[in-house]
Enzyme design. Structure first.
Site: not given
Ligand code: S3P
Length: 428
Positions: A21, A94, A122, A167, A169, A315, A342, A346, A388
Site C-alpha cells: 500500500k 492518511g 486524525r 512517522s 508520512q 500496522d 490510526k 487501536r 486491520r
Molecule cells: C504509512 C506510514 C505509517 C503507517 C501507515 C502507512 C505510509 O503511518 O501506519 O499505515 O505509507 O507512510 P505513520 O507515518 O503515521 O507512522
C-alpha cells in the site's frame, strides 16, 4: 456487509499477496510528477490507493489502468499538475492526505484536502507545523489540527527538522515539499521508519541521502518515469502469516512479499515468540527486497515489543495481539502511543475486539498487556470501520470455537480486496 467465519481445520498452499500500500501510493505520486511514462505492476487496487490515483486524475494527470493490478501514468513533470477544481477527497487514507499536503504546499496553485469521518479525526498538525516552517501557507480545520487542509501554493525553503514521532508520512510530506523548495531539508527521525519514499525517489532520479536517522532531501529539477513491480505488502501478508501460525497443521507459502528491513518487525517478533517462519527466493529491485515467506503452525511464547521495533511493525500490532492471545505467557506492547491515532484508536479497538472473544488483554497508555494462551469463543464482532480490525477478526474466527460474524466487513477492501477469497482457497 456481514461476514461469517467458522473454525478452519488446516491451511495449506501458496498465496499471492497484493501490492504494498505505501509503495503503491508513492509510485502514483512520483510517476505523476516525473517526465515520461511510469508503468506499475502489482499495484494495490484498493480504496486507499484509488484515493491517491483519483487525486492526480483530478489534477490533470493521465492515468490508465490496463489490467486489474496494472497502472500507466503519463507523467506531467514537476510543474505540470493542474489546479483541482474541487476539494481532493483522501477518503480513509492518511498517506494520501499527508503526502499530498507536502506535495501541494509548493505548487503554483491552491488546493483543499478532505477525507472521510475517520480521517477527519486524525491529526494533521504533525505535517502542518513543519510545512509552515518551510514557508507553506496551509491551515487546518477544527483546533488547527484536523481536515480539511486549505493550502495556498507558496515558495518554500528547506528545513532542519527533528520529528517528534517516527512517522513515515510526516517524513515523506517534507521530502515531497522539498522537491519544490529553494534549498535542501535535513530531517531527523527519532527512530527508523519505513523508507519507501527515499528509495523510490532515488529510483525516479531524485537526490536524497540517508545517514543513520537523518535524511537530507534536495530540491529536484526533473524526475524520470520508471517501470516498477511493486512488492507484496508485508502488512497484508501478516494476516495470513498469523493464520498459518495459529491454525493447526498448517503450512503456507506467501509469495514475493516486501522485506524492506524498515517493515519486517513482525518477522523479528514472531521469531522471538518461537515461530517457525523462514524466507526464501530473495531478490532486490530498486532497493526493495522481496522474498517468499514460509510459515508453519507453531507453539508461541509471550514477548516484549517496544522501542525502535514499534515503527517497524506499527500496522501489524492488531494481528500480533491476536497471536499473543495464543502464546504461552505474557506479551507486553509498549511505546506504541501512535496506535491511538490510526484509522481507529487501536489500543481501544483491539482490546475491545479480542476481549469479546474471551482473550485476557488489557489496554495501557502506550500499548497493551496480553496473557495467554486463552481459548477464544466466536461472537458477533464489529470491524469498527478499520480494515486491520476486520481482518484480525476474520483470522480470530478461524481459531475461535463456534461461529464468528463480522459486521462492517467491507472495510477490509481498504488494503486487502479479496482477503476472504484468498483465505478460503487455503482451507482444506
Ligand atoms: C504509512 C506510514 C505509517 C503507517 C501507515 C502507512 C505510509 O503511518 O501506519 O499505515 O505509507 O507512510 P505513520 O507515518 O503515521 O507512522
Amino acid at each position: 456487509m456481514k461476514l461469517s467465519i467458522t473454525p478452519a481445520k488446516r491451511l495449506l498452499g501458496k498465496a499471492e499477496i497484493p501490492g504494498d500500500k505505501s509503495i503503491s501510493h508513492r509510485c502514483i505520486i512520483l510517476g505523476a510528477i516525473a517526465n515520461g511514462e511510469t508503468h506499475l505492476s502489482r499495484f494495490l487496487m484498493s480504496n486507499d490507493c484509488i484515493s491517491t490515483l483519483k487525486a492526480f486524475r483530478q489534477m490533470g494527470v493521465n492515468i490508465s489502468v490496463p489490467g486489474p493490478d496494472k497502472v500507466v501514468i503519463k507523467g506531467a513533470g514537476l510543474n505540470g499538475l493542474k489546479p483541482p477544481s474541487s476539494p481532493i477527497d483522501a477518503g480513509n487514507s492518511g498517506t494520501t492526505a499527508r503526502l499530498l499536503a507536502g506535495l501541494l504546499a509548493g505548487q503554483s496553485f491552491d488546493s483543499v484536502i478532505t477525507g472521510d469521518a475517520s480521517l477527519q479525526k486524525r491529526p494533521m498538525d504533525r505535517i502542518v507545523a513543519p510545512l509552515k516552517k518551510m514557508g507553506a501557507d496551509i491551515s487546518a480545520g477544527t483546533c488547527a489540527r484536523y481536515l480539511p487542509l486549505i493550502i495556498k501554493g507558496s515558495t518554500l525553503e528547506g528545513i532542519d527538522y527533528h520529528m517528534p514521532v517516527a512517522s513515515a508520512q510526516v517524513k515523506s510530506a517534507l521530502i515531497l515539499a522539498t522537491l519544490y523548495a529553494k534549498s535542501p531539508s535535513c530531517i531527523h527521525q527519532p527512530a527508523v521508519c519505513r523508507n519507501h519514499t527515499e528509495l523510490l525517489l532515488q529510483a525516479f532520479g531524485g537526490r536524497i541521502e540517508t545517514q543513520g536517522n537523518t535524511i537530507t532531501a534536495y530540491p529536484a529539477r526533473h524526475l524520470y518515469g520508471q517501470n516498477i513491480k511493486i512488492p507484496g505488502d508485508i502488512s497484508s501478508a501478516a494476516f495470513l502469516m498469523t493464520a498459518g501460525l495459529l491454525v493447526p497443521n498448517s503450512m503456507l507459502v506467501l509469495k514475493e512479499v516486501g522485506l524492506n528491513p524498515t517493515r519486517t518487525g513482525i518477522l523479528d517478533v514472531f521469531h522471538q515468540m518461537g515461530a517457525d517462519i523462514s524466507v526464501e527466493n530473495l531478490s532486490n529491485s530498486g532497493g526493495e527486497i522481496t522474498g517468499d515467506i514460509i510459515v508453519k503452525t507453531s507453539y508461541l511464547k509471550g514477548t516484549v515489543i517496544s522501542g525502535g521495533l514499534i515503527p517497524r511493525l506499527i500496522d501489524e500490532i492488531p494481528i500480533i495481539a491476536l497471536a499473543a492471545t495464543q502464546a504461552e505467557g505474557t506479551t507486553v506492547i509498549r511505546d506504541a502511543q501512535e496506535l491511538k491515532v490510526k484509522e481507529t484508536n487501536r489500543i481501544n479497538t483491539v482490546v475491545s475486539l479480542l476481549s469479546r472473544l474471551g482473550a485476557d488483554i488489557e489496554g495501557t497508555d502506550d500499548g497493551m498487556i496480553i496473557h495467554g494462551p486463552t481459548p477464544l469463543t466466536g461472537d458477533t464482532l464489529d470491524s469498527f470501520g478499520d480494515h486491520r480490525l476486520a481482518m484480525t477478526a476474520a483470522v480470530a474466527g478461524l481459531i475461535a470455537r463456534g461461529g464468528t460474524t463480522i459486521n462492517g466487513w467491507e472495510w477490509a477492501d481498504i488494503s486487502f480486496p479479496g482477503f476472504y477469497e484468498t483465505l478460503k482457497k487455503l482451507q482444506c
